[in-house]
Design an enzyme around this catalytic site. Sequence first.
Site, PDB file in Angstrom:
ATOM      1  N   CYS A  74      41.595 -18.696  24.897  1.00  0.00           N
ATOM      2  CA  CYS A  74      40.777 -19.883  25.195  1.00  0.00           C
ATOM      3  C   CYS A  74      39.348 -19.579  24.759  1.00  0.00           C
ATOM      4  O   CYS A  74      38.470 -19.350  25.578  1.00  0.00           O
ATOM      5  CB  CYS A  74      40.826 -20.220  26.677  1.00  0.00           C
ATOM      6  SG  CYS A  74      42.491 -20.211  27.397  1.00  0.00           S
ATOM      7  N   ALA A  75      39.103 -19.576  23.457  1.00  0.00           N
ATOM      8  CA  ALA A  75      37.930 -18.901  22.914  1.00  0.00           C
ATOM      9  C   ALA A  75      36.670 -19.750  22.837  1.00  0.00           C
ATOM     10  O   ALA A  75      35.569 -19.212  22.914  1.00  0.00           O
ATOM     11  CB  ALA A  75      38.258 -18.358  21.513  1.00  0.00           C
ATOM     12  N   ALA A  76      36.777 -21.073  22.623  1.00  0.00           N
ATOM     13  CA  ALA A  76      35.580 -21.885  22.426  1.00  0.00           C
ATOM     14  C   ALA A  76      34.723 -21.878  23.697  1.00  0.00           C
ATOM     15  O   ALA A  76      35.263 -21.815  24.801  1.00  0.00           O
ATOM     16  CB  ALA A  76      35.973 -23.306  22.050  1.00  0.00           C
TER      17      ALA A  76
ATOM     18  N   SER B  96      31.226 -17.347  22.724  1.00  0.00           N
ATOM     19  CA  SER B  96      30.322 -16.254  23.071  1.00  0.00           C
ATOM     20  C   SER B  96      31.083 -14.950  23.311  1.00  0.00           C
ATOM     21  O   SER B  96      30.665 -13.880  22.845  1.00  0.00           O
ATOM     22  CB  SER B  96      29.505 -16.626  24.321  1.00  0.00           C
ATOM     23  OG  SER B  96      30.362 -16.941  25.398  1.00  0.00           O
ATOM     24  N   LYS B  97      32.217 -15.023  24.020  1.00  0.00           N
ATOM     25  CA  LYS B  97      33.014 -13.814  24.254  1.00  0.00           C
ATOM     26  C   LYS B  97      33.731 -13.385  22.984  1.00  0.00           C
ATOM     27  O   LYS B  97      33.877 -12.183  22.715  1.00  0.00           O
ATOM     28  CB  LYS B  97      34.013 -14.051  25.381  1.00  0.00           C
ATOM     29  CG  LYS B  97      33.385 -14.387  26.724  1.00  0.00           C
ATOM     30  CD  LYS B  97      34.443 -14.614  27.769  1.00  0.00           C
ATOM     31  CE  LYS B  97      33.861 -15.125  29.068  1.00  0.00           C
ATOM     32  NZ  LYS B  97      33.286 -16.487  28.938  1.00  0.00           N
TER      33      LYS B  97
ATOM     34  N   CYS C  45      35.146 -18.654  35.907  1.00  0.00           N
ATOM     35  CA  CYS C  45      33.826 -18.774  36.539  1.00  0.00           C
ATOM     36  C   CYS C  45      33.979 -19.586  37.818  1.00  0.00           C
ATOM     37  O   CYS C  45      33.145 -20.426  38.148  1.00  0.00           O
ATOM     38  CB  CYS C  45      32.804 -19.396  35.594  1.00  0.00           C
ATOM     39  SG  CYS C  45      33.306 -20.949  34.839  1.00  0.00           S
TER      40      CYS C  45
ATOM     41  N   ASP D  52      47.919 -24.941  22.137  1.00  0.00           N
ATOM     42  CA  ASP D  52      47.917 -24.906  23.592  1.00  0.00           C
ATOM     43  C   ASP D  52      48.204 -23.468  24.027  1.00  0.00           C
ATOM     44  O   ASP D  52      49.212 -22.877  23.639  1.00  0.00           O
ATOM     45  CB  ASP D  52      49.003 -25.855  24.106  1.00  0.00           C
ATOM     46  CG  ASP D  52      49.047 -25.948  25.622  1.00  0.00           C
ATOM     47  OD1 ASP D  52      48.511 -25.052  26.305  1.00  0.00           O
ATOM     48  OD2 ASP D  52      49.625 -26.919  26.129  1.00  0.00           O
TER      49      ASP D  52
END
Length: 920
Positions: A177-179, A182-183, A361, A275
């Site tokens: 789940c990259a977008a 930043s990570k 988060c 997905d």
Amino acid sequence: MGRRGGKRFGNRKAGGGGGGGGNQRTQRADYEQVPKNNKLFEDYYNDLNLVDDAERDDFWTALRRDLPNSFRFTGSKGHALPVLQQLKEHYIPEITSITNNGEPVDPPTSIPWFPDQMAWQMTTSKNVVRRFPPFASFQKFLVSETTVGNISRQEVVSMIPPLLMDVKPGMTVLDLCAAPGSKAAQLIEMVHGGEEARTRKVLRQIKTEEGRDLSPDGEEIAQEIHDEEKTGDWSDDGRTTGLLIANDADYKRAHLLIHQMKRLNSPNLIVTNHDATLYPSIKLPSKQKVEGHPLQSRWLKFDRVLADVPCSGDGTCRKNVNVWKDWNPGNALGLFTTQVRILIRALQLLKVGGRVVYSTCSMNPIENEAVIASAIERCGGLPHVDLVDCSRALPELKRRNGLNRWKVIDKQGKKWESWSDVEEARSKSGSDGLGKLIEGMFPPTSKSHEMIPLDRCMRVYGHLQDTGAFFITVLEKKTEIKAKPEAESTKTESKPPIMAIVDEIEAQPTNGNHSAGLNRALDEIAPPQGHAGEEEGQSAAARQNRENAPTEAITTQKHELDDAADAEMSSKRIKFREEVDEAAPRGEEDRQVHWPPPPGAVLDITRPEFASLPKPAPPKPQQQKKKPNQPYEEPFIYLDPNHEALESIYTFYQLAARFPKSRFMVRNATGNPVKTIYYTSSLARDILIENQGRGLKFVHCGIKMFVKQDVQKEGTCPWRVQTDGLPTLEAWVGEDRVVRLWSRKTLRKLLVEMFPKVSGDGWQDLGEIGERVRDMGMGCSVLRVEKSDGEDGFSERMVLPLWRSAASLNLMLPKEDRKAMLLRIYNDDTPLMDHSKDRFKAEPTISEPVPKSPLSNGDAFVDTSEGLEQVGGALDEDVGEMLGVEGVSEDEEVEGGVRLGDGDAMVLDPGDGDGTVRGL
């Protein structure tokens, strides 16, 4: 992870990324004016005893304060250190000299637990920042370096998960789940760790073989070479063999991810659009055939997987003030199943011995510890998946242990101690209001399986080190796993879904017509619904997650989070036969007929009770049309290593024979190098080739290595080195196309002045490079800014692209990069000068006939010593940026004209968009 859950928090698809520190757009509001109180929110977390009573006031006070600004230096260590040095030696002393009301102002401070002081934060209030000039200078520095990609604005807690992944050279890494990226940017930097140092050492070894002159190493590179001696990835001449696949379920966010990572210029990056709960298996080339044994299929397994999952995001309440008014229990309840599915899929894609880092988060244990416990239970327990003790990792990071006990709060705000209490309430009062509660949301019990050490999970709270709140867990895969079906593990029904349906069908009256009765009963119990088409090669786990979703308890109430998904699925139903010549049997007039029939129907139609049914007519051929807004990606096609374009490139640039020819590709259906040649790593090439046509949605791979342009002088290579590919290529370029520079004065001239003259006596003003560029032929070359010990020298080496035209010279850098380098190296914000404009002030003398017809779109004039020559062409993206032309790209039109230097092109509104530059 970005906030998600419930209608107020948005409803992105599973696998949509974005962590703390992402550029999330929420409704703007004055932070100080928003009431930061929510009784249900506060009562729930107070009741969980997240912190001791003595620090509870500090806990809530911190969450109500504004979040400090934080940023991170990006790129390799050798690349980032000069930018960091400028901050420490120039801007920090300026800020520390400021006093406000007699008190010194707090300067930016480094994050104590982040390696090498590469992450910083600033707590100074905005009112103070606006009052003092040194802050304006510092702000200009931050904006400039952020624009060119040397600094990334990122929330502090968002930096933690990549650091705990322990990425080593040569590893394959997946960010599910990259977008917004930043990570993922941190991860790709780790994948390339030590690469420059390793490549430099390899080049030293082959220097004698090919007679190449090697530049002196900078201090950091020399130290990195020493560090890489024992642990480095040396199998590909020092180039990293690792890979990062960054995925996001949303197509637009996937392209945002590409934009965020563009400046890192990695050939070891693939971006996909899937997905995360159904992420497909990726095929690798089969092993070589052994005599007497068939070819063995291979599938990619990852060394490390990051699952920074969609979450309710209540840990971001310091920057997302809407959390205070919008928080409700349903946000976490609706995301639990998706989060478990993503984590299980991550574990399935992992190698044995590999690590998955799960993060949110959110402070809610339903999204955190409950997800961890449920996933481990479904995967077979601790013998198969274990929690890694990270208490000694990042020793200066203050954290709290994970929870072993918690309460679950339903949508009405009622708190439940255990699953047995919920079952008792259901038996007495029904499922009203309890439909979203699942057994897996509750703390695990010792009687169900071995107690999971959830205290090894990591919780970060805002009052500990003035950050946001975050949850991180590291899991290790001990053995291969086979996940239990969802319905079995959650125990929301006594029988699997299909058996429950069969029992209800058999209980329905058939009125003597077995066929029609079964069909009617099935339609009543489970109305026909289509499913999104399964991609070829879809994993068993993906099908299992779809087929074994709980039904009996959950279908009593619509899920808020499923509303949008249902609307989207309505456009993806299985195609039904629209016309049947014969009349349908009595009682089945309204029944939809599947076409093509499912496999079960093909078998059943041979049974006697179905013999009288009409045979389905074949569907009418329909012309496939592209749906509105349907994304389309050009194919990835690799060039033959002996392609004439590659042969001319290797000859012109004298590229070392050991630089691989088999990794160059183009992105067009013809497979010919029309305007751009890309370069990828070996593993990325194998994946793209092997999975072509298998339904995998690849969005991005490779770096632009060469861009084609027309040149007017015979023997000049039409392919110039692109800025993106220069760091990968420069060390392998022969001396004939290398220019070496040592003087700070000379570099400043090249940065400030665009198109300084070389012809005539112009070369004499170019310092130590003047004579070299005067005698060099037209075309692209590599400018190596060498390390030197003189007062006017540089402490670290740099490499820049340089273009020699017929009469001028130019650094192929965008204006933003020029300004950033001037500010960083010279603390200078001098306006740039474009000498090419001076040459067009006077009307040129025409010695050759000029076409009488006016210039049409796409035409250009090239200034040469013999006169003006009309040619066609469009403006390349990098050159457009370099000239300050906004909105220029390979696929966009260029409006107006651009005048360049002698032998350079002037382009007027090209309509063909072929991305070439004429006459450079």
